[in-house]
Design a protein around this motif. Structure first.
Motif, PDB file in Angstrom:
ATOM      1  N   ARG A  51       0.074  98.009  61.946  1.00  0.00           N
ATOM      2  CA  ARG A  51      -1.360  97.790  62.145  1.00  0.00           C
ATOM      3  C   ARG A  51      -2.009  97.250  60.872  1.00  0.00           C
ATOM      4  NH1 ARG A  51      -2.233 102.259  64.448  1.00  0.00           N
ATOM      5  NH2 ARG A  51      -2.731 103.460  62.606  1.00  0.00           N
ATOM      6  N   GLU A  52      -1.621  97.828  59.726  1.00  0.00           N
ATOM      7  CA  GLU A  52      -2.161  97.351  58.451  1.00  0.00           C
ATOM      8  C   GLU A  52      -1.730  95.911  58.192  1.00  0.00           C
ATOM      9  OE1 GLU A  52      -4.309  97.280  54.997  1.00  0.00           O
ATOM     10  OE2 GLU A  52      -4.347  98.778  56.581  1.00  0.00           O
ATOM     11  N   ARG A  53      -0.490  95.596  58.513  1.00  0.00           N
ATOM     12  CA  ARG A  53      -0.003  94.225  58.335  1.00  0.00           C
ATOM     13  C   ARG A  53      -0.771  93.252  59.225  1.00  0.00           C
ATOM     14  NH1 ARG A  53       5.384  91.322  60.035  1.00  0.00           N
ATOM     15  NH2 ARG A  53       5.342  89.649  58.532  1.00  0.00           N
ATOM     16  N   GLN A  54      -1.053  93.654  60.445  1.00  0.00           N
ATOM     17  CA  GLN A  54      -1.826  92.795  61.346  1.00  0.00           C
ATOM     18  C   GLN A  54      -3.232  92.572  60.820  1.00  0.00           C
ATOM     19  OE1 GLN A  54      -1.476  94.875  65.054  1.00  0.00           O
ATOM     20  NE2 GLN A  54       0.462  93.891  65.592  1.00  0.00           N
ATOM     21  N   LYS A  55      -3.844  93.606  60.252  1.00  0.00           N
ATOM     22  CA  LYS A  55      -5.180  93.452  59.668  1.00  0.00           C
ATOM     23  C   LYS A  55      -5.139  92.497  58.474  1.00  0.00           C
ATOM     24  CE  LYS A  55      -6.980  97.997  60.877  1.00  0.00           C
ATOM     25  NZ  LYS A  55      -7.423  99.297  60.334  1.00  0.00           N
ATOM     26  N   ILE A  56      -4.109  92.628  57.650  1.00  0.00           N
ATOM     27  CA  ILE A  56      -3.964  91.749  56.498  1.00  0.00           C
ATOM     28  C   ILE A  56      -3.793  90.306  56.957  1.00  0.00           C
ATOM     29  CG2 ILE A  56      -2.377  91.107  54.628  1.00  0.00           C
ATOM     30  CD1 ILE A  56      -1.959  94.140  54.194  1.00  0.00           C
ATOM     31  N   GLN A  57      -2.945  90.084  57.959  1.00  0.00           N
ATOM     32  CA  GLN A  57      -2.722  88.734  58.476  1.00  0.00           C
ATOM     33  C   GLN A  57      -4.008  88.159  59.065  1.00  0.00           C
ATOM     34  OE1 GLN A  57      -0.095  86.803  58.193  1.00  0.00           O
ATOM     35  NE2 GLN A  57       1.303  88.284  57.314  1.00  0.00           N
ATOM     36  N   ARG A  69      -8.577  84.420  58.446  1.00  0.00           N
ATOM     37  CA  ARG A  69     -10.014  84.210  58.323  1.00  0.00           C
ATOM     38  C   ARG A  69     -10.354  83.571  56.985  1.00  0.00           C
ATOM     39  NH1 ARG A  69     -10.987  89.385  59.724  1.00  0.00           N
ATOM     40  NH2 ARG A  69     -10.520  89.243  61.919  1.00  0.00           N
ATOM     41  N   GLY A  70      -9.692  84.019  55.923  1.00  0.00           N
ATOM     42  CA  GLY A  70      -9.913  83.433  54.600  1.00  0.00           C
ATOM     43  C   GLY A  70      -9.504  81.968  54.555  1.00  0.00           C
ATOM     44  N   THR A  71      -8.373  81.642  55.182  1.00  0.00           N
ATOM     45  CA  THR A  71      -7.943  80.247  55.240  1.00  0.00           C
ATOM     46  C   THR A  71      -8.932  79.409  56.032  1.00  0.00           C
ATOM     47  OG1 THR A  71      -5.640  80.974  55.110  1.00  0.00           O
ATOM     48  CG2 THR A  71      -6.023  78.725  55.829  1.00  0.00           C
ATOM     49  N   LEU A  72      -9.487  79.971  57.096  1.00  0.00           N
ATOM     50  CA  LEU A  72     -10.500  79.254  57.867  1.00  0.00           C
ATOM     51  C   LEU A  72     -11.710  78.941  57.004  1.00  0.00           C
ATOM     52  CD1 LEU A  72     -11.686  78.214  60.585  1.00  0.00           C
ATOM     53  CD2 LEU A  72     -12.606  80.520  60.878  1.00  0.00           C
ATOM     54  N   TRP A  73     -12.161  79.888  56.183  1.00  0.00           N
ATOM     55  CA  TRP A  73     -13.316  79.651  55.326  1.00  0.00           C
ATOM     56  C   TRP A  73     -13.012  78.605  54.265  1.00  0.00           C
ATOM     57  CZ3 TRP A  73     -17.908  80.323  56.848  1.00  0.00           C
ATOM     58  CH2 TRP A  73     -18.222  81.349  57.728  1.00  0.00           C
ATOM     59  N   VAL A  74     -11.762  78.581  53.781  1.00  0.00           N
ATOM     60  CA  VAL A  74     -11.367  77.524  52.847  1.00  0.00           C
ATOM     61  C   VAL A  74     -11.476  76.166  53.530  1.00  0.00           C
ATOM     62  CG1 VAL A  74      -9.403  76.555  51.582  1.00  0.00           C
ATOM     63  CG2 VAL A  74      -9.908  78.986  51.400  1.00  0.00           C
ATOM     64  N   LEU A  84      -2.593  87.907  48.671  1.00  0.00           N
ATOM     65  CA  LEU A  84      -3.860  88.099  47.962  1.00  0.00           C
ATOM     66  C   LEU A  84      -4.711  89.159  48.657  1.00  0.00           C
ATOM     67  CD1 LEU A  84      -4.828  84.387  47.192  1.00  0.00           C
ATOM     68  CD2 LEU A  84      -3.851  86.063  45.617  1.00  0.00           C
ATOM     69  N   VAL A  85      -4.782  89.084  49.977  1.00  0.00           N
ATOM     70  CA  VAL A  85      -5.571  90.055  50.744  1.00  0.00           C
ATOM     71  C   VAL A  85      -4.972  91.452  50.605  1.00  0.00           C
ATOM     72  CG1 VAL A  85      -6.277  90.719  53.075  1.00  0.00           C
ATOM     73  CG2 VAL A  85      -6.480  88.349  52.348  1.00  0.00           C
ATOM     74  N   ALA A  86      -3.647  91.554  50.693  1.00  0.00           N
ATOM     75  CA  ALA A  86      -2.993  92.859  50.574  1.00  0.00           C
ATOM     76  C   ALA A  86      -3.232  93.468  49.203  1.00  0.00           C
ATOM     77  CB  ALA A  86      -1.496  92.723  50.847  1.00  0.00           C
ATOM     78  N   MET A  89       4.547  94.989  52.013  1.00  0.00           N
ATOM     79  CA  MET A  89       3.752  95.022  53.248  1.00  0.00           C
ATOM     80  C   MET A  89       3.726  93.669  53.942  1.00  0.00           C
ATOM     81  SD  MET A  89       1.955  96.782  55.371  1.00  0.00           S
ATOM     82  CE  MET A  89       1.693  98.284  54.471  1.00  0.00           C
ATOM     83  N   VAL A  90       3.614  92.603  53.197  1.00  0.00           N
ATOM     84  CA  VAL A  90       3.534  91.273  53.778  1.00  0.00           C
ATOM     85  C   VAL A  90       4.912  90.786  54.219  1.00  0.00           C
ATOM     86  CG1 VAL A  90       2.927  88.867  53.299  1.00  0.00           C
ATOM     87  CG2 VAL A  90       1.470  90.696  52.474  1.00  0.00           C
ATOM     88  N   GLY A  91       5.958  91.174  53.500  1.00  0.00           N
ATOM     89  CA  GLY A  91       7.289  90.670  53.774  1.00  0.00           C
ATOM     90  C   GLY A  91       8.092  91.448  54.794  1.00  0.00           C
TER      91      GLY A  91
END
Length: 175
Positions: A101-107, A112-117, A160-162, A87-89
């Motif tokens: 659409r699922e790939r866009q949600k994952i991205q 967002r996760g990287t922003l929180w880091v 990780l999200v996927a 899915m990611v690749g």
């Protein structure tokens, strides 16, 4: 469109990592936590460099953490690639509308996760600065390790999200 699951291994060869590592949602989530934990080793290396660099202690601890990270990263990331079933690749033109659409949600969730880091790192750095000082002295080694940790976190976060969000596959109909 063809199924994005990996091809079975040739006769006499076992698949690595074994599909049982990511067969269920619970195991994929454990795998995602293990991948995040291995990535956390780089962040610990950056913290060690921040407080101890320049010193031999900081250098050897960072080398040990990065070495352990590389070994764990190869194992867990190869399993995460199998877990997300490509899915990611995917290339932008390969997936159908639902997969895109699922790939866009994952991205989006990964960004967002990287922003929180980054927010957590900013808060930690600012809380470690003395109240009476207007200057923050950060060793160059800490900046280098921080940048490597940030780039690798950004690269692994979508997998990780996927792996975390992917539901169990539907059972086959046996009529």
């Amino acid at each position: 469109m063809s199924d994005p699951t990996p091809a079975p291994p040739k006769a006499g060869r076992r698949a690595w990592p074994p599909p049982s590592w990511y067969a269920t949602r619970r195991r994929r989530r454990i795998l995602a936590c293990a991948g995040a934990g291995s990535t956390g080793m780089l962040w610990i290396g950056a913290i060690v460099c921040f407080y101890l660099a320049p010193s031999l202690t900081a250098m050897w601890i960072t080398f040990a953490l990065v070495g352990a990270f590389v070994v764990l990263y190869v194992v867990f990331f190869s399993a995460l690639v199998g877990a997300d079933r490509g899915m990611v690749g995917f290339l932008e033109r390969s997936p159908d509308e639902r997969q895109a659409r699922e790939r866009q949600k994952i991205q989006a969730d990964a960004h967002r996760g990287t922003l929180w880091v980054l927010v957590a790192v900013f808060v930690l750095v600012m809380s470690s600065v003395g109240r009476d000082s207007n200057t923050v002295l950060i060793p160059t080694a800490a900046i280098a390790v921080f940048l490597v940790a940030l780039i690798l976190t950004h690269l692994i976060m979508p997998s990780l999200v996927a792996a975390w969000r992917m539901p169990d596959p539907l059972p086959d109909d046996e009529d």
